[in-house]
Scaffold this motif. Structure first.
Motif, PDB file in Angstrom:
ATOM      1  N   GLU A 132      45.469  38.896  31.842  1.00 25.74           N
ATOM      2  CA  GLU A 132      46.328  39.796  32.613  1.00 25.74           C
ATOM      3  C   GLU A 132      46.916  39.095  33.833  1.00 25.74           C
ATOM      4  OE1 GLU A 132      43.166  40.311  31.729  1.00 25.74           O
ATOM      5  OE2 GLU A 132      42.766  42.406  31.210  1.00 25.74           O
ATOM      6  N   TYR A 133      46.177  38.170  34.383  1.00 21.66           N
ATOM      7  CA  TYR A 133      46.627  37.496  35.596  1.00 21.66           C
ATOM      8  C   TYR A 133      47.632  36.376  35.268  1.00 21.66           C
ATOM      9  CZ  TYR A 133      42.753  39.970  37.834  1.00 21.66           C
ATOM     10  OH  TYR A 133      41.899  40.948  38.306  1.00 21.66           O
ATOM     11  N   ARG A 135      49.794  36.828  32.670  1.00 20.18           N
ATOM     12  CA  ARG A 135      50.963  37.571  32.185  1.00 20.18           C
ATOM     13  C   ARG A 135      51.866  38.074  33.289  1.00 20.18           C
ATOM     14  NH1 ARG A 135      51.467  39.986  27.244  1.00 20.18           N
ATOM     15  NH2 ARG A 135      52.455  41.877  27.954  1.00 20.18           N
ATOM     16  N   GLU A 136      51.325  38.244  34.483  1.00 13.11           N
ATOM     17  CA  GLU A 136      52.091  38.908  35.544  1.00 13.11           C
ATOM     18  C   GLU A 136      52.269  37.907  36.669  1.00 13.11           C
ATOM     19  OE1 GLU A 136      53.461  40.405  38.223  1.00 13.11           O
ATOM     20  OE2 GLU A 136      51.933  41.908  38.684  1.00 13.11           O
ATOM     21  N   SER A 138      53.070  37.678  39.711  1.00 17.05           N
ATOM     22  CA  SER A 138      52.732  37.751  41.131  1.00 17.05           C
ATOM     23  C   SER A 138      51.282  37.364  41.420  1.00 17.05           C
ATOM     24  CB  SER A 138      53.015  39.160  41.673  1.00 17.05           C
ATOM     25  OG  SER A 138      52.171  40.097  41.061  1.00 17.05           O
ATOM     26  N   TRP A 139      50.484  37.146  40.378  1.00 11.76           N
ATOM     27  CA  TRP A 139      49.101  36.725  40.593  1.00 11.76           C
ATOM     28  C   TRP A 139      49.003  35.197  40.651  1.00 11.76           C
ATOM     29  CZ3 TRP A 139      45.714  40.403  41.789  1.00 11.76           C
ATOM     30  CH2 TRP A 139      45.877  41.689  41.268  1.00 11.76           C
ATOM     31  N   GLY A 155      38.182  38.377  39.777  1.00  9.70           N
ATOM     32  CA  GLY A 155      38.889  39.650  39.603  1.00  9.70           C
ATOM     33  C   GLY A 155      38.328  40.453  38.450  1.00  9.70           C
ATOM     34  N   PHE A 156      39.209  41.213  37.812  1.00  8.88           N
ATOM     35  CA  PHE A 156      38.780  42.015  36.675  1.00  8.88           C
ATOM     36  C   PHE A 156      38.808  41.121  35.442  1.00  8.88           C
ATOM     37  CE2 PHE A 156      39.628  44.814  33.054  1.00  8.88           C
ATOM     38  CZ  PHE A 156      38.499  45.607  33.156  1.00  8.88           C
ATOM     39  N   GLN A 159      37.985  40.701  29.793  1.00  9.73           N
ATOM     40  CA  GLN A 159      38.500  40.037  28.586  1.00  9.73           C
ATOM     41  C   GLN A 159      38.196  38.551  28.579  1.00  9.73           C
ATOM     42  OE1 GLN A 159      40.195  41.251  26.022  1.00  9.73           O
ATOM     43  NE2 GLN A 159      40.659  43.339  26.691  1.00  9.73           N
TER      44      GLN A 159
ATOM     45  N   SER B  49      54.152  43.080  45.809  1.00  6.34           N
ATOM     46  CA  SER B  49      52.981  42.484  45.169  1.00  6.34           C
ATOM     47  C   SER B  49      51.749  42.621  46.058  1.00  6.34           C
ATOM     48  CB  SER B  49      53.243  41.010  44.847  1.00  6.34           C
ATOM     49  OG  SER B  49      53.535  40.311  46.032  1.00  6.34           O
ATOM     50  N   GLU B 676      42.796  49.597  34.962  1.00  8.72           N
ATOM     51  CA  GLU B 676      41.826  48.795  35.716  1.00  8.72           C
ATOM     52  C   GLU B 676      42.453  48.369  37.033  1.00  8.72           C
ATOM     53  OE1 GLU B 676      38.981  48.754  34.551  1.00  8.72           O
ATOM     54  OE2 GLU B 676      39.202  49.026  32.380  1.00  8.72           O
ATOM     55  N   ASP B 678      42.121  45.830  40.432  1.00  9.39           N
ATOM     56  CA  ASP B 678      41.472  44.697  41.088  1.00  9.39           C
ATOM     57  C   ASP B 678      41.133  45.158  42.496  1.00  9.39           C
ATOM     58  OD1 ASP B 678      40.944  42.330  42.599  1.00  9.39           O
ATOM     59  OD2 ASP B 678      41.899  41.159  41.010  1.00  9.39           O
ATOM     60  N   ARG B 679      39.856  45.356  42.722  1.00  9.08           N
ATOM     61  CA  ARG B 679      39.426  46.013  43.962  1.00  9.08           C
ATOM     62  C   ARG B 679      39.699  45.163  45.192  1.00  9.08           C
ATOM     63  NH1 ARG B 679      35.502  50.243  42.509  1.00  9.08           N
ATOM     64  NH2 ARG B 679      34.939  50.279  44.697  1.00  9.08           N
ATOM     65  N   ARG B 680      39.824  43.872  45.023  1.00 10.31           N
ATOM     66  CA  ARG B 680      40.098  43.020  46.189  1.00 10.31           C
ATOM     67  C   ARG B 680      41.475  43.302  46.762  1.00 10.31           C
ATOM     68  NH1 ARG B 680      39.730  37.454  43.203  1.00 10.31           N
ATOM     69  NH2 ARG B 680      40.960  38.736  41.787  1.00 10.31           N
ATOM     70  N   TYR B 681      42.421  43.597  45.856  1.00 14.83           N
ATOM     71  CA  TYR B 681      43.817  43.711  46.279  1.00 14.83           C
ATOM     72  C   TYR B 681      44.381  45.127  46.122  1.00 14.83           C
ATOM     73  CZ  TYR B 681      43.401  38.653  45.740  1.00 14.83           C
ATOM     74  OH  TYR B 681      43.000  37.354  45.840  1.00 14.83           O
ATOM     75  N   ARG B 683      45.209  46.479  43.380  1.00 10.92           N
ATOM     76  CA  ARG B 683      46.341  46.322  42.467  1.00 10.92           C
ATOM     77  C   ARG B 683      45.884  46.593  41.035  1.00 10.92           C
ATOM     78  NH1 ARG B 683      49.710  41.122  42.702  1.00 10.92           N
ATOM     79  NH2 ARG B 683      51.143  42.595  41.722  1.00 10.92           N
ATOM     80  N   TYR B 684      46.781  47.222  40.268  1.00  9.78           N
ATOM     81  CA  TYR B 684      46.481  47.461  38.860  1.00  9.78           C
ATOM     82  C   TYR B 684      46.578  46.157  38.085  1.00  9.78           C
ATOM     83  CZ  TYR B 684      47.259  52.304  40.235  1.00  9.78           C
ATOM     84  OH  TYR B 684      47.197  53.521  40.861  1.00  9.78           O
ATOM     85  N   VAL B 685      45.694  46.004  37.108  1.00 12.50           N
ATOM     86  CA  VAL B 685      45.620  44.746  36.375  1.00 12.50           C
ATOM     87  C   VAL B 685      46.213  44.862  34.968  1.00 12.50           C
ATOM     88  CG1 VAL B 685      44.055  42.986  35.481  1.00 12.50           C
ATOM     89  CG2 VAL B 685      43.569  44.073  37.677  1.00 12.50           C
ATOM     90  N   ASN B 686      45.865  45.917  34.261  1.00 12.71           N
ATOM     91  CA  ASN B 686      46.275  46.023  32.840  1.00 12.71           C
ATOM     92  C   ASN B 686      47.534  46.875  32.703  1.00 12.71           C
ATOM     93  OD1 ASN B 686      44.805  48.278  33.650  1.00 12.71           O
ATOM     94  ND2 ASN B 686      44.087  48.724  31.590  1.00 12.71           N
ATOM     95  N   ARG B 687      48.621  46.367  33.271  1.00 12.48           N
ATOM     96  CA  ARG B 687      49.819  47.187  33.382  1.00 12.48           C
ATOM     97  C   ARG B 687      50.738  47.093  32.164  1.00 12.48           C
ATOM     98  NH1 ARG B 687      52.749  46.330  38.835  1.00 12.48           N
ATOM     99  NH2 ARG B 687      52.982  44.229  38.024  1.00 12.48           N
ATOM    100  N   ASP B 688      50.211  47.156  30.980  1.00 15.04           N
ATOM    101  CA  ASP B 688      51.069  47.229  29.800  1.00 15.04           C
ATOM    102  C   ASP B 688      50.269  47.770  28.624  1.00 15.04           C
ATOM    103  OD1 ASP B 688      49.570  45.108  28.745  1.00 15.04           O
ATOM    104  OD2 ASP B 688      50.849  43.663  29.757  1.00 15.04           O
ATOM    105  N   ASP B 691      47.069  45.881  27.119  1.00  9.05           N
ATOM    106  CA  ASP B 691      45.741  45.979  27.726  1.00  9.05           C
ATOM    107  C   ASP B 691      45.347  47.409  28.083  1.00  9.05           C
ATOM    108  OD1 ASP B 691      45.187  43.145  27.772  1.00  9.05           O
ATOM    109  OD2 ASP B 691      46.765  43.015  29.263  1.00  9.05           O
TER     110      ASP B 691
END
Lengths: 341, 759
Positions: A132-133, A135-136, A138-139, A155-156, A159, B49, B676, B678-681, B683-688, B691
């Protein structure tokens, strides 16, 4: 999405020549200005997302060499897959199903019917991680932007990989077909500006180490033309078991490609590869060794699974893959043992 | 008749195919972003972001250099306009371009407009924001949350319901449980992406956008743009999935409208799947503590339900499902409390069965635990606690067929074959579990207007500013007109999804069928009255049968006496080409302001727990079988049966389809769906959709919907209880119950995943 040049080379040598003109020896295939596209099920997606950014696409679908599209049994009794054959064709191929159930399973359980009809076999083995990181854009991602860091590490990372990871990258290799190929000692045929060569499948993908942006052994102007699986008569006793969150169209949380040569209940030879848990297609050599000459039962299967995951490094959200990976392998071994062949 | 078109039972309408089904499956249905628009320019959003901080600088040079770029709308460009408002018509009070502060991940920072979609996307990706970043608060347990009581923060959640002395009753109870449950963030992810197309015709603004609330949006958009609502038209003829996500308008709409004004040409902005996670609403994550006390006979004496819900910093969105859970059974005493937990998140919103899905999940999972604690069959436990009146206000239920639902579903499912012992049922290497749970959804209704015209040629034109969000409301509204006017459905055209039509309430809260059909019924009855008066007038074809009962059948007025007259002849005798009636329906208990509020886009809801005479709910019972592999623990659902009673069923085909879709979604909520973070930021992680998993066809095997006959004249003139949001309530608890039965593991946190069953 940026404008790019789109070409349809007429044959392999032309495709290589064009690629060679627009790339250098140091270019990684995934980062080069000119990149090959076949089914487009992975690259087109990543271009839209800004993850891949070639300014020239060489579409291989018009290459005139017909053998690129064929799947046939070799004189030695193995199978040769043309690089442009589609996943769906290979999954449905009678000889593939008969000789290597593990291959047919790995393809049938991957993606969706529509994608299997589009995606080429060579493209499939070269598919990039779905982290996921990654694919996007901004990470932070060392694979996408070398040296930028890895947001997935803390992070999360449910997977993510527990085998073959490094401090720079824990992205999983998500493919299924490759697990069957690595278990069966497949060989990849490639053509590039420096000629044709064969690559042992196990050497095709590279573990991330300090350079996760280097994903394969291929040069930027090299095209996979075929994938060859050697004759293994006992591979009729083989299967691919894929465990995932839903019953179709999902990546493996853990998977196992298993082939067994049995003498009664005793294992003469075992082939084991693991998916969903590693950064690259993963052959579990030590596990294979530990099973050799043993009677295959639940206890020896469990010992084999322990050996397979002895080096695993779990993280916060993917720690369950240790246990799941082991159980997947145990189940796969026992189900393979019990196959009626 | 087949499974998709169930044979109507008592008080059920025919399973007519959708009148717009052919358009949809042949690609001729034009969704808002498909509507032909000339000379269009394309917009693409640039989003933040980070989740908290301030935009100190926006670098636009690279974006401006993209060939074909026309304009960039950003900070400063909205200053003279009003900020969005949070409420039923507005998703959030955050005006992203009114304020350089960042309140959440994925907040809009600019709109790039270009000659092509690709150029707009490229330019948007090249817009670089520089931030003054602050450490954001993601969710529960993150440092920096603020917890406030929910009661009174929303007009829909006025109070924490209670009854009797819970503490004393709980202390004295012979058998009790005290457990915690949780549900995750979820995003609607309708397959039709979110989009806005805007253009100006002089002073008149036209917006094509998928909407569940065209009238509310018209008024809210006009307020933001400081223009007369009469100058705004929202067009949304088809909606490709909404589930609440297209109920409140988001800030994007005004931004696109301003871009179109600046350019003097139409602008279309289709939000990407990823961007939708930050620019649209979502289902808030919730936590629950439930305490139940009962006697050894299984009679509940004490029930407490505490809820915590994440919301944004500025907006108090309340999920608040305790009104329904507090009235579900004959509890004796009830204590409830709901708290909001503020974090650096976008504002959550309505998502199919907003209060009930998470709250009833917790209640029903707890009920199953309590049945286990009592050593009692879970159906029997519910039967023992079936109430005569609801426990909070001691009002009767206008109708309540829960036990009939349990009986019919249990019989169809084969509950009697279930071995109650945990882990006792096997199918080879698969552990088998069976569970059940209750579904409940409040039956509300709102004022609604409709216009119906019957022509001398026997054609009917029905107009109502409601919304076809996939429920089949166009079809059932047409069916109502067909029944009342004796005209076959193929002669009826139904127009919806346009704010220039007679206003309808927001298509939310499962009110549409009841509200729209009640208005259509009223308009049709006015036409009938006129026809009959003319027919029976002196010299008319039915003169003399005055005051007699009559029916309209096949274009004829049929008097009970046996005399009949062709409608065509009556209209000719009246010397008119058509009769057209505009009807305004206001439900029982409506205030004198009710219709004015409808036109202002702020419809009153009646029914549910709001009425004086009775409480109004639809009920159902769902049964699930799970198979869990003994090695690898993946969970499969080979069978699911649901029985539902919801007053008059207008169309058994569309009703079944709604309930089936709900049950499938319920399986997804149980096993698949979670956004899901990401608690640090924050921010949503599985945006599609790669996932963010929802069930696929292979996950759904044998699914059975049983429609249980029920008659309820108290709910509304049409006798209809909404069922669009009934099917996915309780499903996840039934799955959790079945998982427990198979494994002995009680999973309280959704979704139920392999890792929870491995340990």
């Amino acid at each position: 999405m940026r404008p790019f040049v789109y070409e349809q080379p007429a044959d392999v040598s032309t495709a290589v020549a064009i690629a060679s003109r627009f790339t250098t020896n140091d270019d990684q295939p995934t980062r080069a200005n000119a990149q090959f596209i076949a089914g487009g099920t992975n690259l087109a997606d990543y271009m839209k997302l800004g993850v891949a950014d070639p300014n020239r696409l060489l579409d291989l679908n018009k290459l005139k060499e017909q053998e690129l599209r064929h799947i046939h049994v070799t004189n030695e009794g193995g199978i040769r897959f043309g690089a442009l054959a589609r996943m769906g064709e290979a999954a449905d191929h009678a000889e593939v199903k008969r000789r290597y159930p593990v291959i047919a399973d790995s393809l049938r359980l991957a993606a969706s019917g529509q994608i299997r009809n589009m995606a080429s076999l060579a493209g499939n083995v070269l598919q990039r991680t779905r982290c996921e990181y990654f694919r996007e854009t901004s990470w932070a991602c060392n694979k996408r932007v070398p040296g930028s860091g890895c947001a997935a590490m803390e992070g999360f990372n449910r997977q993510h990989a527990i085998l073959g990871a490094s401090d720079a990258c824990i992205a999983t290799y998500h493919g299924d077909f490759a697990q069957a190929l690595i278990a069966l000692d497949a060989v990849v045929h490639a053509e590039g500006s420096r000629g044709a060569r064969k690559i042992v499948f196990a050497k095709l993908h590279r573990q991330p180490g300090d350079t996760p942006h280097i994903e394969t052994d291929l040069a930027a102007d090299e095209i996979i033309t075929a994938i060859e699986v050697p004759a293994i008569p006992w591979a009729r006793r083989s299967l691919y078991l894929k465990i995932r969150d839903r019953e179709s169209y999902a990546f493996a949380l853990a998977s196992a490609a298993v082939a067994l040569d049995l003498d009664g209940e005793t294992v003469r030879e075992a082939r084991i590869a693991l998916g969903g848990v590693a950064t690259v297609p993963w052959r579990a050599g030590a596990a294979e060794q530990s099973l050799q000459g043993k009677k295959l039962d639940e206890a020896s299967a469990e010992a084999t699974a322990e050996a397979a995951f002895a080096q695993a490094q779990p993280r916060r959200h993917n720690a369950f893959k240790m246990e799941l990976g082991k159980r997947t392998l145990v189940r796969a071994l026992l189900e393979t043992r019990d196959m009626k062949v | 008749m087949d499974a998709a078109a169930p044979k109507p039972k008592e008080n059920m309408g025919e399973p007519l195919p959708r009148i717009d089904g052919r358009l949809k499956v042949t690609g001729q249905a034009h969704y808002p972003a498909d509507l032909p628009t000339a000379n269009i320019a394309y917009g693409a959003l640039a989003t933040s972001s980070i989740a908290k901080g301030k935009v100190t600088k926006l670098r636009l040079d690279d974006a401006r250099a993209v060939p074909g770029l026309l304009d960039i709308v950003t900070y400063g460009d909205m200053d003279k306009l009003e900020k969005p408002k949070f409420g039923n018509s507005g998703a959030t009070s955050i005006g992203p371009l009114h304020d350089r502060r960042i309140f959440h991940d994925g907040q809009i920072v600019a709109l790039a407009v270009a000659e092509t979609f690709e150029a707009a996307e490229e330019a948007a990706q090249l817009i670089r924001a520089e931030y003054e970043e602050e450490k954001p608060t993601a969710t529960f347990d993150s440092p920096g949350t603020a917890t406030i009581p929910a009661a009174g923060r929303s007009p829909l959640f006025k109070e924490d319901v209670k009854a009797g002395d819970f503490d004393a009753a709980y202390a004295a109870a012979a058998v009790k449980i005290d457990q915690r449950y949780s549900t995750p963030t979820q995003h609607h992810n309708p397959i039709e992406l979110f989009s806005t197309t805007a253009y100006w015709q002089g002073e008149q603004l036209v917006v094509h956008e998928p909407s569940q609330n065209v009238t509310g949006w018209k008024v809210e958009l006009a307020r933001q743009l400081k223009i007369d609502p009469a100058k705004v038209r929202i067009v949304s003829p088809f909606i490709g999935g909404a589930f609440g996500s297209k109920g409140p308008m988001t800030p994007r709409t005004a931004i696109v409208a301003i871009a179109a004004k600046r350019l003097g040409r139409p602008v279309r902005c289709v939000t990407s799947r990823m961007q939708a996670f930050g620019t649209q609403t979502y289902r808030a994550e919730t936590r629950h503590r439930i305490r139940i006390g009962a006697g050894k006979d299984g009679r509940i004496t004490a029930f407490a339900h505490e809820g915590w819900e994440v919301t944004s910093r500025p907006d108090p969105y309340v999920v608040g499902g305790t009104s329904a859970t507090g009235r579900m059974y004959d509890y004796g005493s009830v204590l409830t409390h709901v708290s909001l937990v503020q974090a650096d998140r976008n504002t959550p919103g309505y998502m199919r069965s907003p209060p009930e899905t998470p709250y009833v999940y917790a209640l029903e999972n707890a009920m199953d635990e309590m049945a286990v604690a009592l050593g009692m069959d879970p159906i029997e436990f519910r039967r023992i606690n079936e109430p005569k009146t609801e426990p909070i206000g001691k009002k009767p239920f206008s109708s309540r067929s829960l036990i009939q639902c349990y009986d019919q579903a249990a019989a169809a499912f084969g509950w009697a074959k279930r071995d109650p012992e945990v882990g006792a049922m096997r199918d080879g290497d698969w552990l088998v579990g069976m569970g059940c749970a209750t579904a409940i959804y409040p039956t509300a209704v709102a004022p609604c207007a409709a216009r119906v015209r019957l022509t001398v040629d026997g054609d009917v034109r029905l107009q109502c500013g409601s919304h076809e969000i996939g429920t089949g409301v166009r079809t059932v509204a047409g069916q109502m007109a067909s029944e009342r006017l004796g005209v076959s459905i193929d002669r009826i055209s139904v127009e919806m999804g346009d704010s220039s039509l007679p206003p309808a309430p927001v298509s939310g809260g499962s009110i549409s069928t009841a509200s729209v059909c009640s208005a259509v019924l009223k308009a049709c009855d006015a036409i009938r009255t006129k026809l009959y008066a003319a027919a029976t007038a002196e010299g008319g074809p039915l003169a003399g049968s005055r005051n007699a009962e009559f029916e309209l059948v096949d274009g004829k007025i049929m008097a009970k006496s046996g005399a009949s007259a062709k409608v065509e002849d009556v209209l000719k005798a009246m010397q008119v080409g058509a009769i057209e009636e505009y009807a305004e329906f206001a439900p029982k208990g409506a205030t004198p302001e009710a219709l004015k509020k409808l036109y202002a886009g702020k419809p009153e809801f009646h029914g549910g727990d709001q009425d004086e005479d009775s409480v109004k709910y639809a009920f159902g019972a769902e049964f699930v079988e799970v198979h869990i592999n003994r090695y690898t623990r993946e969970i499969r659902v080979p069978r699911i049966v649901g029985a539902f009673a919801a007053g008059r069923i207008m169309n058994t085909r569309t009703a079944r389809s709604q309930l089936m879709g709900g049950m499938i979604w319920g399986i997804g909520q149980a096993l698949h769906e979670a956004t899901e973070i990401d608690r640090r930021y924050a921010r949503y992680v599985n945006r599609d959709l790669q996932d963010y998993l929802v069930p696929v066809n292979a996950d759904i095997k044998d699914l059975q919907v049983i429609l249980v006959p029920e008659v309820d004249h108290a709910v509304n003139p049409a006798g209809v209880k909404g069922l669009g949001e009934l099917g996915n309530v309780g499903t996840a608890a039934a799955v959790a119950s079945a998982v427990y039965h198979a494994t002995g593991k009680r999973i309280r946190d959704l979704p139920i995943r392999i890792e929870q069953l491995l340990v």
